[in-house]
Each structure stands twice: as structure tokens, then as C-alpha cells.
Design a protein around this motif. Structure first.
Motif, PDB file in Angstrom:
ATOM      1  N   ARG A 197      51.286 -13.346  63.873  1.00 52.10           N
ATOM      2  CA  ARG A 197      52.755 -13.311  63.872  1.00 52.10           C
ATOM      3  C   ARG A 197      53.318 -12.671  65.144  1.00 52.10           C
ATOM      4  NH1 ARG A 197      51.374 -12.861  58.422  1.00 52.10           N
ATOM      5  NH2 ARG A 197      52.500 -14.278  57.058  1.00 52.10           N
ATOM      6  N   GLU A 256      57.525 -12.687  64.926  1.00 56.38           N
ATOM      7  CA  GLU A 256      57.929 -11.884  63.774  1.00 56.38           C
ATOM      8  C   GLU A 256      58.949 -10.829  64.189  1.00 56.38           C
ATOM      9  OE1 GLU A 256      57.699 -10.135  59.850  1.00 56.38           O
ATOM     10  OE2 GLU A 256      57.201 -12.080  60.677  1.00 56.38           O
ATOM     11  N   ALA A 295      53.689  -7.239  60.911  1.00 54.60           N
ATOM     12  CA  ALA A 295      53.496  -8.065  62.104  1.00 54.60           C
ATOM     13  C   ALA A 295      52.304  -7.569  62.919  1.00 54.60           C
ATOM     14  CB  ALA A 295      54.758  -8.057  62.956  1.00 54.60           C
TER      15      ALA A 295
END
Length: 431
Positions: A374, A378, A403
Motif C-alpha cells: 500500500r 494509502e 500502510a
């Protein structure tokens, strides 16, 4: 008679500039050191820079050295950092748009697997995020609009960061393998859907959940995209042909025009009810198939954006993140729930879809690991949600930790998987 605003004194101006420079020096030093440590530990540099931003914030530096933290980061307003981080993010989103390879989306090989993995990698994490947000709203975000909170948490759990995944795959030398092609293509589709979801959810939130206002914003945004595609794009191509990049170097006039257009597009998307950063992304996508321009941008501007502006964004995120605010077992319990739901939702969604489409369990599992990355994407999502007031501070902290966790585990688990199946990979230098 119109009142005249008093200009700041020379002393105030010097203080503002001086402390901004102190902050920038601290940020750059922390980013380079943490990035280097990350590389030594086998992680992408950007992972170290994210953690470096977290370290500079109230979670560690502010807790261990509160006086020094206040001196560096609280002696002046945070406005200069906010402005620099948003300018840098707009330019970064332009670069992401430039680097977006739409050929992945036309790839015929294993198309069913790519589509299946991408859809499952969005739907299941989104459902998990909706469930977690619905369950936690009364405890973690009682003062926040429930629909906005659920939508942003769900979108945050659905994101895959294709730039970071691509860098990890390049490091391992698997970008041309069948599994690598499936992963990067599925992540590309996931990215497109993720940005669309974020734009739609942002527009809905900024319209204060009024159906009429929301529909109007979507219609205007769609019209803007069509004008960009069929009117602006041909004009941009003529502009680039008129100012032809030479030796991978951008003419100054062309560079000034493009940067100006990034800002103008940001102003347009903002006026349409979507965040400024989307303007840069849209403009970048319009020029993604101009290889000479893309190469020249990367050589002329890209490194400065990555070395200077990106760490500012990470640090600004770190200054908003206060792990010390999670001061009870209940809050840490919710943090683990969010991390677990995001990780397992993405992993099982992609892995089962891969297996259903004919991959072996080991390959499907590796696909689930890769799609869990991510990182930067993110952070963009949750910063937008934070700015809109639908993600409260404690949940923001939990999502930042999610994240970091989901990105940090990707490279080690992939290496473990490749050792298990006997695949020989050669680690590439810093990418």
C-alpha cells in the motif's frame, strides 16, 4: 475604505524562513538516513522514508525530546510545510500519471486471472473496511459522518501501491515473469479503480452528502475529463512537438508551461469538488504515451521531486501521526483489527481469485502478498480523508501503521516464497 493588511515585519519573515529551513534540513537528513537503513534491511527506500517521517513526529522524536521537537516544528506555523507538501504531492501525482502503463490493461495473457484478482482485491478489502468502520464508528469516530467514515476506511483498505510494488518486483527481477505480469496488471487495474473511488468519495464528502450537489460535481468532472482527453490532449501533443526535448532534457519554456498546467489542473479539480492532487494525476495520464517527454521529465525533474518534496509529504504525515494517542488496550485492539482486516482481506481476496482462475496455491499466495503493498497510495488516501474531517486522528494513526505494516512485509515474504520454490533471483541495486 478597504482595510490594508499589515505586512509582516522583517524579523517575523526571517523567523519564518529560518525555521522552515531548519525543518527542511531535519527532514532531508532523516529521509536519507532512514532510506539508507531501509535498503540495508532489504526494503525499498520509500519504506524507510515513510518510517523516517513517523520517527520525526510526536510518536518518537516528540516523545523523547519534546523541547527540541517543539523548537523545530512548533516555533512557527505549519503552513509552509503544508504548502510544500501539497505542491510536491501534486507534482508526484503528475509523475504517477506519466508512469502509468496502460499497455498492462490491454494485456491478453492471463486476462481472466488479472481481472479476477483485481476485482477480488478491491471488493473483499472494501467489504472488510466497511464492516470495520461500521463496527468502530461509535467508539472511534462518533462525531464523524458515518457514511463518509465508512467509505474512506473501505477505500483505504482497497488500495494497492503500484509504484512500490513495481520497485520491489524490479529489485527481484520478476517483472517479465507470468506471475509478475499478472501482479502488475492487476495492481494497475486496482489503482485505476482506487483513484476513481477516491475521487468519487471525495466529491461525495465535499458535497456534504447532498445527492443533487454530488451528481452535479460528477457530471462536471466527467465533462472536464472528456475535454481533457479530446481537446487538451491533442494540444499538449502539439506543444511537446513544438518544444521537442533533446538529449532527455526539457526546454525551460516547456517545463514552465507543464508545471503551470499541473497547478491549473489542480485548481480546476479543486473547484469541481475533488482534491487539488487529482489535477496533476489527470494531466500526467494525458501525456503517458510521450516517451521522449517522460524520459526527459524523469531526468530533469523526477529526482528532485522524489528527494525533496516526497520526504516533506512523509514527514507531514508523520507529524499528524501520534502513536502515543493509542493509550489504551482497546485502541490498540482496534488498530490490530484494522491491520488484520486490511491484510487478510487483500491477501485472501487475491489469493482465492488467483487459485480459482487456475494458479497453483503457492503462486496465488504470492500474488496475494504482492497485492498487499500500500505505502504511498494509502498515505494519500488517508491524508485526503483526514483533511476532509472523516478520519479522526486515532484512526489516521491506525491506518498509517497499517500502510507501513502491509508494505514492510511484502519484500521479505516474496523472498521467502521464491526461496521455497527454488526461483533464483538476483538483487538489483537501489531502485
Amino acid at each position: 475604505m478597504t482595510p490594508v493588511l499589515a505586512a509582516p515585519s522583517v524579523h517575523e519573515t526571517e523567523k519564518l524562513v529560518s525555521f522552515t529551513l531548519v525543518q527542511l534540513v531535519a527532514i532531508l537528513v532523516a529521509a536519507r538516513l532512514s532510506g539508507r537503513v531501509a535498503r540495508l534491511l532489504g526494503q525499498p527506500r520509500v519504506v524507510g522514508e515513510i518510517i523516517g517521517g513517523l520517527v520525526l513526529g510526536p510518536s518518537l522524536f516528540g516523545r523523547l525530546f519534546p523541547d527540541q521537537f517543539d523548537f523545530i516544528f512548533k516555533s512557527i506555523s505549519s503552513v509552509p510545510l503544508i504548502i510544500l507538501s501539497q505542491i510536491g504531492l501534486a507534482l508526484l501525482m503528475f509523475q504517477i500519471g506519466l508512469e502509468f502503463d496502460f499497455s498492462h490493461l490491454r494485456e491478453k495473457q492471463n486476462r481472466n486471472t488479472m481481472l479476477g484478482v483485481s476485482v477480488a482485491g478491491i471488493v473483499l478489502p472494501f467489504a472488510f473496511g466497511w464492516w470495520v468502520a461500521a463496527s468502530s464508528h461509535a467508539v472511534l469516530a462518533p462525531a464523524v459522518n458515518p457514511l463518509g467514515y465508512r467509505l474512506f476506511v473501505a477505500v483505504a483498505m482497497s488500495i494497492t501501491a503500484i509504484p512500490i510494488l513495481g520497485r520491489i518486483m524490479m529489485e527481484l527481477g520478476i517483472t517479465k515473469t507470468p506471475l509478475g505480469v499478472i501482479a502488475i496488471t492487476a495492481a494497475a487495474i486496482n489503482d485505476v479503480v482506487g483513484w476513481i473511488l477516491l475521487a468519487v468519495v471525495s466529491a461525495l464528502t465535499m458535497s456534504e452528502f447532498s445527492a443533487q450537489t454530488f451528481i452535479l460535481k460528477l457530471v462536471l468532472l466527467a465533462a472536464f475529463l472528456l475535454i481533457s482527453l479530446f481537446v487538451v490532449r491533442p494540444l499538449l501533443k502539439k506543444l511537446i512537438n513544438a518544444f521537442k526535448p533533446t538529449n532527455e532534457s526539457l526546454p525551460h519554456d516547456l517545463l514552465a508551461i507543464i508545471i503551470g498546467l499541473v497547478f491549473i489542473y489542480g485548481l480546476i479539480t479543486y473547484s469541481l469538488g475533488v482534491f487539488v492532487i487529482f489535477g496533476g494525476f489527470i494531466l500526467g495520464m494525458l501525456l503517458h504515451d510521450e516517451p521522449e517527454f517522460v524520459a526527459a521529465w524523469k531526468k530533469t525533474v523526477s529526482h528532485f521531486v522524489s528527494v525533496f518534496f516526497l520526504p516533506i509529504f512523509f514527514t507531514f504525515t508523520g507529524l499528524r501521526t501520534n502513536v502515543n494517542g493509542l493509550d489504551s488496550l482497546a485502541l490498540w485492539g482496534w488498530c490490530l483489527v484494522i491491520i488484520g482486516a486490511a491484510t487478510f482481506g487483500k491477501f485472501f481476496g487475491c489469493a482465492f481469485a488467483g487459485r480459482f482462475c487456475g494458479l497453483s496455491w503457492s503462486d496465488a499466495g504470492c500474488l496475494g502478498i504482492m497485492m498487499n503493498t500500500r505505502a504511498l497510495m494509502e498515505l494519500v488516501v488517508i491524508n485526503v480523508g483526514f483533511d476532509l474531517g472523516v478520519i479522526p486522528p486515532n484512526v489516521f494513526t491506525m491506518l498509517v501503521l497499517m500502510a507501513i505494516f502491509s508494505t514492510v512485509i511484502t519484500a521479505p515474504l516474496m523472498r521467502l516464497y521464491f526461496r521455497k520454490i527454488g526461483y533464483k533471483y538476483e538483487l538489483r541495486p537501489d531502485v
